[in-house]
Design a protein around this motif. Structure first.
Motif, PDB file in Angstrom:
ATOM      1  N   ILE A 150       0.497  -1.002   0.347  1.00  0.00           N
ATOM      2  CA  ILE A 150       0.152  -0.007  -0.063  1.00  0.00           C
ATOM      3  C   ILE A 150       1.141   1.342  -0.180  1.00  0.00           C
ATOM      4  N   ARG A 151       1.984   1.106   0.622  1.00  0.00           N
ATOM      5  CA  ARG A 151       2.720   2.778   0.919  1.00  0.00           C
ATOM      6  C   ARG A 151       3.732   2.809  -0.748  1.00  0.00           C
ATOM      7  N   PHE A 152       3.321   2.009  -1.388  1.00  0.00           N
ATOM      8  CA  PHE A 152       4.473   2.204  -2.765  1.00  0.00           C
ATOM      9  C   PHE A 152       3.344   1.567  -3.743  1.00  0.00           C
ATOM     10  N   THR A 153       2.461   2.023  -3.761  1.00  0.00           N
ATOM     11  CA  THR A 153       1.473   1.926  -5.100  1.00  0.00           C
ATOM     12  C   THR A 153       0.353   3.434  -4.908  1.00  0.00           C
ATOM     13  N   GLU A 154       0.030   3.729  -6.234  1.00  0.00           N
ATOM     14  CA  GLU A 154      -0.838   5.077  -6.307  1.00  0.00           C
ATOM     15  C   GLU A 154      -2.099   4.658  -6.165  1.00  0.00           C
ATOM     16  N   ASN A 155      -2.629   5.580  -5.300  1.00  0.00           N
ATOM     17  CA  ASN A 155      -4.052   5.757  -3.749  1.00  0.00           C
ATOM     18  C   ASN A 155      -3.936   4.278  -3.524  1.00  0.00           C
ATOM     19  N   ALA A 156      -2.764   4.057  -3.030  1.00  0.00           N
ATOM     20  CA  ALA A 156      -2.531   3.247  -1.808  1.00  0.00           C
ATOM     21  C   ALA A 156      -3.630   2.110  -1.946  1.00  0.00           C
ATOM     22  N   ALA A 157      -3.483   1.898  -3.610  1.00  0.00           N
ATOM     23  CA  ALA A 157      -3.714   1.005  -3.884  1.00  0.00           C
ATOM     24  C   ALA A 157      -3.683  -1.203  -3.562  1.00  0.00           C
ATOM     25  N   GLY A 158      -2.414  -1.053  -3.015  1.00  0.00           N
ATOM     26  CA  GLY A 158      -1.901  -1.808  -2.304  1.00  0.00           C
ATOM     27  C   GLY A 158      -1.430  -3.274  -3.772  1.00  0.00           C
ATOM     28  N   CYS A 159      -1.707  -5.353  -3.308  1.00  0.00           N
ATOM     29  CA  CYS A 159      -0.967  -5.776  -4.656  1.00  0.00           C
ATOM     30  C   CYS A 159      -1.960  -5.467  -5.728  1.00  0.00           C
ATOM     31  N   GLY A 160      -2.086  -5.174  -6.676  1.00  0.00           N
ATOM     32  CA  GLY A 160      -3.117  -5.408  -8.066  1.00  0.00           C
ATOM     33  C   GLY A 160      -2.796  -3.856  -8.257  1.00  0.00           C
ATOM     34  N   GLY A 161      -2.248  -2.959  -7.271  1.00  0.00           N
ATOM     35  CA  GLY A 161      -1.722  -1.552  -7.637  1.00  0.00           C
ATOM     36  C   GLY A 161      -1.100  -0.853  -9.094  1.00  0.00           C
ATOM     37  N   ASN A 162      -1.356   0.220  -9.668  1.00  0.00           N
ATOM     38  CA  ASN A 162      -0.100   0.603  -9.989  1.00  0.00           C
ATOM     39  C   ASN A 162       0.938   1.626  -9.642  1.00  0.00           C
ATOM     40  N   VAL A 163       2.121   1.327 -10.478  1.00  0.00           N
ATOM     41  CA  VAL A 163       3.274   1.834 -10.153  1.00  0.00           C
ATOM     42  C   VAL A 163       3.690   2.623 -10.357  1.00  0.00           C
ATOM     43  N   THR A 164       3.809   4.164 -10.053  1.00  0.00           N
ATOM     44  CA  THR A 164       4.508   5.068 -10.705  1.00  0.00           C
ATOM     45  C   THR A 164       5.772   5.516 -10.141  1.00  0.00           C
ATOM     46  N   LYS A 165       6.852   6.123 -11.092  1.00  0.00           N
ATOM     47  CA  LYS A 165       7.936   6.118 -10.889  1.00  0.00           C
ATOM     48  C   LYS A 165       8.509   6.932  -9.871  1.00  0.00           C
ATOM     49  N   TRP A 166       7.599   8.120  -9.335  1.00  0.00           N
ATOM     50  CA  TRP A 166       7.656   8.307  -8.234  1.00  0.00           C
ATOM     51  C   TRP A 166       7.578   7.346  -6.776  1.00  0.00           C
ATOM     52  N   HIS A 167       6.752   6.755  -7.125  1.00  0.00           N
ATOM     53  CA  HIS A 167       6.485   5.226  -6.086  1.00  0.00           C
ATOM     54  C   HIS A 167       7.590   4.052  -6.211  1.00  0.00           C
ATOM     55  N   LEU A 168       7.896   4.111  -7.684  1.00  0.00           N
ATOM     56  CA  LEU A 168       8.778   3.211  -7.039  1.00  0.00           C
ATOM     57  C   LEU A 168      10.434   3.516  -6.589  1.00  0.00           C
ATOM     58  N   ASP A 169      10.855   5.290  -6.747  1.00  0.00           N
ATOM     59  CA  ASP A 169      11.511   5.898  -6.209  1.00  0.00           C
ATOM     60  C   ASP A 169      11.768   5.981  -4.373  1.00  0.00           C
ATOM     61  N   LEU A 170      10.822   5.906  -4.415  1.00  0.00           N
ATOM     62  CA  LEU A 170      10.209   5.906  -2.439  1.00  0.00           C
ATOM     63  C   LEU A 170      10.976   4.864  -2.203  1.00  0.00           C
ATOM     64  N   LEU A 171      10.185   3.705  -2.916  1.00  0.00           N
ATOM     65  CA  LEU A 171      10.329   2.207  -3.142  1.00  0.00           C
ATOM     66  C   LEU A 171      11.971   1.961  -2.709  1.00  0.00           C
ATOM     67  N   VAL A 172      12.799   2.158  -3.430  1.00  0.00           N
ATOM     68  CA  VAL A 172      14.051   1.835  -3.884  1.00  0.00           C
ATOM     69  C   VAL A 172      14.708   2.883  -2.742  1.00  0.00           C
ATOM     70  N   THR A 173      14.295   3.913  -2.351  1.00  0.00           N
ATOM     71  CA  THR A 173      14.997   4.831  -1.307  1.00  0.00           C
ATOM     72  C   THR A 173      14.292   3.989   0.669  1.00  0.00           C
ATOM     73  N   HIS A 174      13.614   3.543   0.394  1.00  0.00           N
ATOM     74  CA  HIS A 174      13.483   2.459   1.578  1.00  0.00           C
ATOM     75  C   HIS A 174      14.124   2.059   2.131  1.00  0.00           C
ATOM     76  N   ILE A 175      14.289   1.370   0.964  1.00  0.00           N
ATOM     77  CA  ILE A 175      15.574   0.514   0.899  1.00  0.00           C
ATOM     78  C   ILE A 175      16.586   0.559   1.239  1.00  0.00           C
ATOM     79  N   LEU A 176      17.429   1.894   0.323  1.00  0.00           N
ATOM     80  CA  LEU A 176      18.751   2.295   1.043  1.00  0.00           C
ATOM     81  C   LEU A 176      18.644   2.657   2.108  1.00  0.00           C
ATOM     82  N   ALA A 177      17.378   3.136   2.729  1.00  0.00           N
ATOM     83  CA  ALA A 177      17.680   3.800   4.797  1.00  0.00           C
ATOM     84  C   ALA A 177      18.500   2.693   5.585  1.00  0.00           C
TER      85      ALA A 177
END
Length: 337
Positions: A225-252
């Motif tokens: 939910i934290r990394f998909t558009e409109n907090a859709a969760g599994c089955g939701g769209n992943v924008t570039k912004w959300h994908l970058d957010l996922l990567v920076t969480h991994i790096l942190a």
């Protein structure tokens, strides 16, 4: 014929009277004295003149203590800012627009810059992570399959030490890496399209089955939910912004679990995230990290050739955080992108 003319008088600057008597000399007008001082005065005289001008226009210097202000002066002074905007406030606004976890700008240590509670979200997420099979396998010296170059050795080491908290944090980080790999991997039979819209598969699809065997369905979906558009969760769209957010969480998170803490050699993470050194270096910089190429001594300590060392970066998290172009706190300006 008579010609009449009228001569227009032009005031001349009085010349200095060199006689012993000063009774016939006239004092220079203030404007003339100022002009002479600016044109021919010494540096000290020009500085004094500048100070006089500033004192004349500066409300804080021209008003004597306890001197009452007239209504107009009071109104003007009330609209003047008393201080410049805080640099920390400026940096906070800049960071809030980035696809990064929310930083703690008042952190006094690296561990406080990106708290675990911020990176994991709900604190129940860690307690719901299954680690018993990992502990049993390591205790029995059985083979353990961990789908991460960076986290694999760290997970085994934490399991050997029976460090429950470290095992759960590492496995949560592994969950984020697994989600990232699923998102960037095209469906079977379809060519890879880097700029095509991305979607996280539903929980009931075959590609998600391995995750459901290692984690609970609610945990996977709550994380997604934290990394998909409109907090859709599994089955939701992943924008570039959300994908970058996922990567920076991994790096942190990688900074927290690294050995030593908050110092990361990016090579194994580059392999996990399929990134080159400049790209992952830029992402770490967005988190406010110090990123540099490896020096000779660092290469020798890791037994790397010059060519091998050039393919990776050394990352350190320090406080105050230094974002690209903005630094939290005093000192030199931050690094640009």
């Amino acid at each position: 014929m008579t010609v009449r003319t009228t001569l227009k008088t032009k005031r001349r600057l009085p010349t200095r009277n060199t006689s012993n008597s000063d009774s016939d000399s006239e004092p220079l007008p203030p404007s003339d004295r100022r002009a002479l001082a600016e044109a021919f005065g010494t540096k000290k005289a020009r500085k004094r003149l500048q100070d006089q001008t500033e004192n004349a226009i500066s409300p804080s210097k021209s008003i004597r203590p306890n001197q009452p202000l007239d209504p107009l002066a009071s109104a003007v002074l009330s609209t003047m800012p008393t201080s410049n905007p805080s640099r920390a406030k400026t940096a906070e606004e800049a960071a809030s627009s980035k696809s990064i976890p929310k930083p703690n700008l008042s952190a006094s240590s690296p561990s406080e810059a990106y708290p675990i509670s911020t990176l994991v979200g709900n604190t129940d997420n860690l307690s719901n992570i299954r680690i018993q099979s990992l502990l049993d396998s390591v205790a029995a010296s059985a083979s353990v399959q961990i789908n991460s170059h960076f986290l694999g050795p760290l997970l085994v080491k934490a399991a050997q030490a029976r460090d429950i908290r470290a095992c759960r944090l590492l496995k949560y980080t592994l969950l984020l890496i697994e989600l990232y790999k699923i998102i960037i991997t095209p469906p079977p039979g379809r060519p890879a399209k880097p700029h095509a819209p991305k979607r996280l598969p539903r929980l009931d699809t075959n590609v998600m089955k391995p995750l459901l065997e290692a984690y609970t369905g609610p945990l996977v979906d709550a994380t997604a939910i934290r990394f998909t558009e409109n907090a859709a969760g599994c089955g939701g769209n992943v924008t570039k912004w959300h994908l970058d957010l996922l990567v920076t969480h991994i790096l942190a998170l990688s900074l927290h679990v690294a050995t030593p803490p908050f110092v990361v050699d990016t090579w194994l993470l580059q392999k996990d995230l399929v990134m080159d050194a400049p790209t992952i270096g830029t992402m770490f910089k967005e988190l406010g990290c110090e990123v540099k190429a490896m020096g000779k001594s660092e290469m020798e300590g890791r037994k790397l050739s010059r060519a091998e060392g050039g393919l990776r970066r050394l990352v350190k998290l320090k406080v105050p955080l230094t974002f690209p172009g903005v630094k939290i706190g005093g000192g030199r300006r931050g690094m640009g992108r």
